[in-house]
Design an enzyme around this catalytic site. Structure first.
Site: not given
Ligand code: KIV
Length: 295
Positions: A198, A61
């Protein structure tokens, strides 16, 4: 391949103990909720450390929240490793998980093991995370067999959001819920130490929990999981891209950052900053001599 050794993790003898895999399993057994958050740099890692979280994820992310890409797809392994190494330097006790980026593990077990090893050797991660069931189950098994702990991730998997029809909740029909359940159970059987669910209905999570013996971390999956994860920039209100319904905003830090920089700009323009207390002094005689000699 470069092999930059990561900084040793400083440990205090009387402080809290580092979080380990047995400790995470114990949390599940005792019903103690596990707190996980993402971090992408040294200061966010220090915040997670000071707040006492259990697991820090260098999530892909960060591709969107700190690198400014439109999705998680473009990030490279080298970019993720740089973020992960900075996070490592800011942490002492939380368990550190590095997210394997899209395209760095899907092609073969060898590719998956080699990428996972880089997260452990070069960035100092304790474990890696990969997305999806399907072929990722075999990749997870291969990485676990190579001695590296793996966290699975099913439901909404942003790396393959296009194939899922967009950034939408998953498992909302019996068939789709069965797919999520089968993927999660397969990842558990492959040896994953934990799994992220998720964006799936809370009622599906509740049923699924009785089949999962490993710690389950939820994000948009209801309250029945063993722990929760949120993206650092979502929970603190630093990122203004699309916020999913599960991204509760606990602070509005970006507004405070903008206000701080705007106040600085206003003071510079008004000549109010720097004030005398922000400046260095020099002995009067030295100053006169400096002036004379300069002339
Ligand atoms: O990349 C990320 O932040 C994630 C989380 C939302 C679990 O995979």
């Amino acid at each position: 391949m470069s092999a930059t050794p990561h900084m040793p993790v400083p440990q205090s003898l009387d402080g809290p103990l580092p979080i380990t895999l047995p400790r995470l399993a114990e949390c599940k057994r005792l019903g103690e909720r596990i707190v996980m958050v993402t971090a992408y740099d040294y200061p966010s890692a220090q915040v997670a450390q000071a707040a006492g979280v259990d697991i820090v994820l260098v999530g892909d992310s960060g591709t969107m929240t700190v690198l400014g890409y439109p999705s998680t797809v473009p990030v490279s392994t080298d970019e993720m490793l740089m973020l992960a190494a900075a996070v490592r330097r800011g942490l002492q006790t939380p368990f550190l998980v590095g997210d394997l980026p899209f395209g760095s593990y899907e092609a073969s077990d060898t590719q998956a093991i080699e990428t996972a090893q880089r997260f452990i050797k070069e960035a100092g991660c304790d474990a890696v995370k990969l997305e999806r069931g399907g072929t990722s189950v075999q990749r997870a098994r291969a990485i676990v067999d190579a001695g590296i702990p793996v966290m699975g991730h099913v439901g909404l998997t942003p790396q393959t959001a296009t194939a899922l029809g967009g950034y939408k909740a998953q498992g909302r029909t019996a068939d789709r819920a069965l797919t999520v359940a089968r993927d999660a159970i397969a990842l558990q059987e492959a040896g994953c130490f934990s799994i992220v669910l998720e964006a799936i209905p809370a009622a599906v999570t509740e049923i699924l929990m009785s089949r999962l013996e490993i710690p389950v971390i939820g994000i948009g999956a209801g309250a029945a999981t063993d722990g929760q994860v949120l993206v650092f920039h979502d929970l603190l209100g630093i990122y203004d891209g699309h916020a999913p319904r599960f991204a509760k905003r606990f602070q509005d830090v970006k507004a405070q950052m903008v206000a701080g920089v705007a106040e600085y700009a206003a003071e510079v323009r008004a000549g109010a900053f720097p004030a005398p207390e922000h400046s260095y002094s020099i002995d009067e005689d030295e100053l006169r001599r400096f002036e004379r000699e300069l002339d």
